[in-house]
Design an enzyme around this catalytic site. Structure first.
Site, PDB file in Angstrom:
ATOM      1  N   HIS A 100      44.600  -8.317 -30.987  1.00 15.96           N
ATOM      2  CA  HIS A 100      43.151  -8.415 -31.181  1.00 15.96           C
ATOM      3  C   HIS A 100      42.412  -7.496 -30.214  1.00 15.96           C
ATOM      4  O   HIS A 100      41.477  -6.780 -30.610  1.00 15.96           O
ATOM      5  CB  HIS A 100      42.691  -9.861 -30.992  1.00 15.96           C
ATOM      6  CG  HIS A 100      41.211 -10.041 -31.114  1.00 15.96           C
ATOM      7  ND1 HIS A 100      40.541  -9.887 -32.299  1.00 15.96           N
ATOM      8  CD2 HIS A 100      40.262 -10.330 -30.178  1.00 15.96           C
ATOM      9  CE1 HIS A 100      39.240 -10.090 -32.110  1.00 15.96           C
ATOM     10  NE2 HIS A 100      39.052 -10.363 -30.821  1.00 15.96           N
ATOM     11  N   ASP A 129      47.297  -2.056  -6.752  1.00 13.27           N
ATOM     12  CA  ASP A 129      48.139  -2.709  -5.745  1.00 13.27           C
ATOM     13  C   ASP A 129      48.838  -1.698  -4.837  1.00 13.27           C
ATOM     14  O   ASP A 129      50.057  -1.707  -4.664  1.00 13.27           O
ATOM     15  CB  ASP A 129      49.155  -3.649  -6.394  1.00 13.27           C
ATOM     16  CG  ASP A 129      48.566  -5.034  -6.667  1.00 13.27           C
ATOM     17  OD1 ASP A 129      47.333  -5.198  -6.528  1.00 13.27           O
ATOM     18  OD2 ASP A 129      49.324  -5.948  -7.020  1.00 13.27           O
ATOM     19  N   HIS A 136      52.348  -1.145  -3.052  1.00 14.40           N
ATOM     20  CA  HIS A 136      52.382  -2.114  -1.960  1.00 14.40           C
ATOM     21  C   HIS A 136      52.858  -1.547  -0.614  1.00 14.40           C
ATOM     22  O   HIS A 136      53.859  -1.984  -0.051  1.00 14.40           O
ATOM     23  CB  HIS A 136      53.230  -3.319  -2.348  1.00 14.40           C
ATOM     24  CG  HIS A 136      52.508  -4.289  -3.246  1.00 14.40           C
ATOM     25  ND1 HIS A 136      51.288  -4.836  -2.922  1.00 14.40           N
ATOM     26  CD2 HIS A 136      52.843  -4.803  -4.462  1.00 14.40           C
ATOM     27  CE1 HIS A 136      50.891  -5.654  -3.895  1.00 14.40           C
ATOM     28  NE2 HIS A 136      51.813  -5.640  -4.853  1.00 14.40           N
ATOM     29  N   ASP A 158      52.944  -0.834  -9.172  1.00 15.65           N
ATOM     30  CA  ASP A 158      52.485  -1.285  -7.859  1.00 15.65           C
ATOM     31  C   ASP A 158      53.271  -0.607  -6.736  1.00 15.65           C
ATOM     32  O   ASP A 158      54.500  -0.507  -6.800  1.00 15.65           O
ATOM     33  CB  ASP A 158      52.649  -2.796  -7.753  1.00 15.65           C
ATOM     34  CG  ASP A 158      51.969  -3.542  -8.902  1.00 15.65           C
ATOM     35  OD1 ASP A 158      51.816  -2.963  -9.990  1.00 15.65           O
ATOM     36  OD2 ASP A 158      51.598  -4.712  -8.700  1.00 15.65           O
ATOM     37  N   HIS A 205      45.384  -3.558 -14.619  1.00 11.82           N
ATOM     38  CA  HIS A 205      46.403  -4.042 -13.689  1.00 11.82           C
ATOM     39  C   HIS A 205      47.132  -5.270 -14.215  1.00 11.82           C
ATOM     40  O   HIS A 205      48.361  -5.331 -14.213  1.00 11.82           O
ATOM     41  CB  HIS A 205      45.789  -4.364 -12.333  1.00 11.82           C
ATOM     42  CG  HIS A 205      46.799  -4.816 -11.322  1.00 11.82           C
ATOM     43  ND1 HIS A 205      47.737  -3.953 -10.789  1.00 11.82           N
ATOM     44  CD2 HIS A 205      47.058  -6.037 -10.773  1.00 11.82           C
ATOM     45  CE1 HIS A 205      48.509  -4.612  -9.942  1.00 11.82           C
ATOM     46  NE2 HIS A 205      48.127  -5.879  -9.925  1.00 11.82           N
ATOM     47  N   ASN A 264      44.837  -6.669  -8.108  1.00 11.43           N
ATOM     48  CA  ASN A 264      44.315  -7.888  -7.489  1.00 11.43           C
ATOM     49  C   ASN A 264      44.332  -7.811  -5.968  1.00 11.43           C
ATOM     50  O   ASN A 264      43.471  -8.398  -5.290  1.00 11.43           O
ATOM     51  CB  ASN A 264      45.099  -9.112  -7.968  1.00 11.43           C
ATOM     52  CG  ASN A 264      46.582  -9.041  -7.686  1.00 11.43           C
ATOM     53  OD1 ASN A 264      47.239  -8.039  -7.991  1.00 11.43           O
ATOM     54  ND2 ASN A 264      47.142 -10.089  -7.107  1.00 11.43           N
ATOM     55  N   HIS A 265      45.249  -7.028  -5.398  1.00 15.83           N
ATOM     56  CA  HIS A 265      45.311  -6.946  -3.942  1.00 15.83           C
ATOM     57  C   HIS A 265      44.203  -6.079  -3.361  1.00 15.83           C
ATOM     58  O   HIS A 265      43.770  -6.315  -2.220  1.00 15.83           O
ATOM     59  CB  HIS A 265      46.699  -6.480  -3.501  1.00 15.83           C
ATOM     60  CG  HIS A 265      47.723  -7.560  -3.631  1.00 15.83           C
ATOM     61  ND1 HIS A 265      48.090  -8.393  -2.603  1.00 15.83           N
ATOM     62  CD2 HIS A 265      48.444  -7.969  -4.713  1.00 15.83           C
ATOM     63  CE1 HIS A 265      48.988  -9.256  -3.018  1.00 15.83           C
ATOM     64  NE2 HIS A 265      49.229  -9.020  -4.307  1.00 15.83           N
TER      65      HIS A 265
END
Length: 381
Positions: A289, A92, A58, A56, A227, A127-128
């Site tokens: 898995h 991000d 930022h 990230d 992410h 997510n950002h």
């Protein structure tokens, strides 16, 4: 009349000149090449000779460049020097800092230079990015608002320049449908909010130009990048389908995207079940898995959750966590990058002089890896 005739004969050239002028003013001196046609969506890439992964960023351009230099990907003049290396930045770029646009523009410039040298840069959604396309600006800084306000000014100047010439196709009103007031937002920040919404909403100029090119999940050789993390249901849904649907939503082609993909604690960009600081609390069974259902996958590489003491691996190094919180808006951590290469295996490249394990091959080292499991810092969002 003569002026009008010239304009009609040279609309593309003039439009390109204006766009270059706007880019130069927004970035403080970067010239980007004309935008090529959008490349075909690609989710799976062959194994490169050298692969670099960066966590990230930022909004911290200086730390971003430090990371790239640490990996030998840019030279002293900030030009690509990584040759045929593939770089994956796991998302991000946005929020928590004031140089978000400068990073987006810088990475775009490097993409072109890397491609010319036989390299590749893959950028991803965090997510950002999703929050900002959604208009969720809880983690925006005043300097970040100012940067977008400045961008909107120059973008509007460019549109006015184009409007002086008949025959040019103009962008629609930048602020069409954007509110003039926002409950609880101080007056001095309103213009920045409006500019940010206009730029980053689905099909907004910045969303369309930069974020729509991001992938949400990507497989490079035996490495799965995401992410936050991936669950079995995401694999069943289809990795290429995920990238297509997120891209189409950001581009404004589709009105919505499934929340199960990009919103909520179990989505691809929010998941933390492989990032817990306590190794026994990481869900290694689910990880195994997931990897077993993706052909050729050996490990998952993720950002999102700050690892205060540096990049590390859990679940017998099948999960590598690479967010070191380097941005000043996070914990101002020392830059580190992950390197996977033919000659050196899997290594952590670090600027931390205290880390004596920066050249450990994470594949051949005994388990547990002789790197202390770091403290996990869960910065909100």
């Amino acid at each position: 009349m003569e002026s009008e005739s010239h304009c009609k004969n040279l609309p593309t050239l003039l439009s390109s000149f204006v766009d270059t002028f706007v880019d130069f003013c927004v970035t403080g001196g970067l010239f980007l090449p004309p935008e090529p046609s959008p490349p075909p969506l690609q989710t799976t890439f062959p194994t490169p000779h050298r692969l670099i992964a960066i966590g990230d960023l930022h909004g911290d351009l200086n730390k971003s460049k430090q990371s790239l230099r640490l990996a030998g990907l840019i030279d002293s003049t900030d030009r690509w020097s990584g040759g045929s290396t593939t770089l994956v930045q796991v998302g991000d770029v946005l929020d928590r800092g004031g140089q978000e646009l400068k990073i987006l523009y810088f990475l775009e410039k490097l993409k072109c230079q890397a491609a010319m040298a036989g390299g590749n840069i893959i950028t991803m959604n965090g997510n950002h990015e999703i929050m900002n396309v959604d208009g969720d600006f809880r983690y925006v800084t005043p300097s970040g608002l100012h940067e977008f306000k400045n961008w909107a000014y120059w973008f509007s100047v460019g549109n006015r320049m184009k409007s002086l010439c008949d025959g040019l196709e103009l962008d629609k009103d930048l602020y069409d449908g954007v509110p003039f007031t926002f409950p609880g937002v101080k007056h001095e920040y309103v213009d920045g909010f409006r500019a940010r919404i206009a730029a980053l909403r689905p099909n907004g100029p910045i969303a369309r130009r930069f974020l729509s090119k991001n992938l949400t999940v990507v497989v490079v050789g035996e490495n799965v990048f995401v992410h936050g993390g991936m669950l079995p249901q995401h694999v069943v849904y289809g990795l290429e389908r995920i990238n297509e649907e997120v891209r189409d939503w950001i581009s404004g082609v589709k009105e919505r995207v499934a929340s199960s993909l990009v919103r909520g604690r179990n989505s691809l960009v929010w998941l933390r079940i492989f990032s817990n600081e306590v190794v026994k609390d990481c869900d290694c069974g689910t990880l195994e898995h997931v990897l077993s259902t993706i052909p050729g996958a050996r490990r998952m590489i993720m950002g999102h959750t700050i690892q205060e003491q540096g990049i590390n691996g859990v679940c017998e190094n099948r999960a590598l966590r690479i967010d070191v919180g380097m941005s000043k808006g996070c914990i101002n951590g020392l830059p580190e990058v992950l390197e996977i290469s033919d000659g050196s295996g899997v290594r952590i490249l670090t600027s931390n002089p205290m880390n004596m394990y920066n050249n450990v091959d994470l594949l051949t080292a005994p388990v547990p890896v002789p790197i202390p499991v770091p403290e996990q810092v869960q910065v909100e969002a």
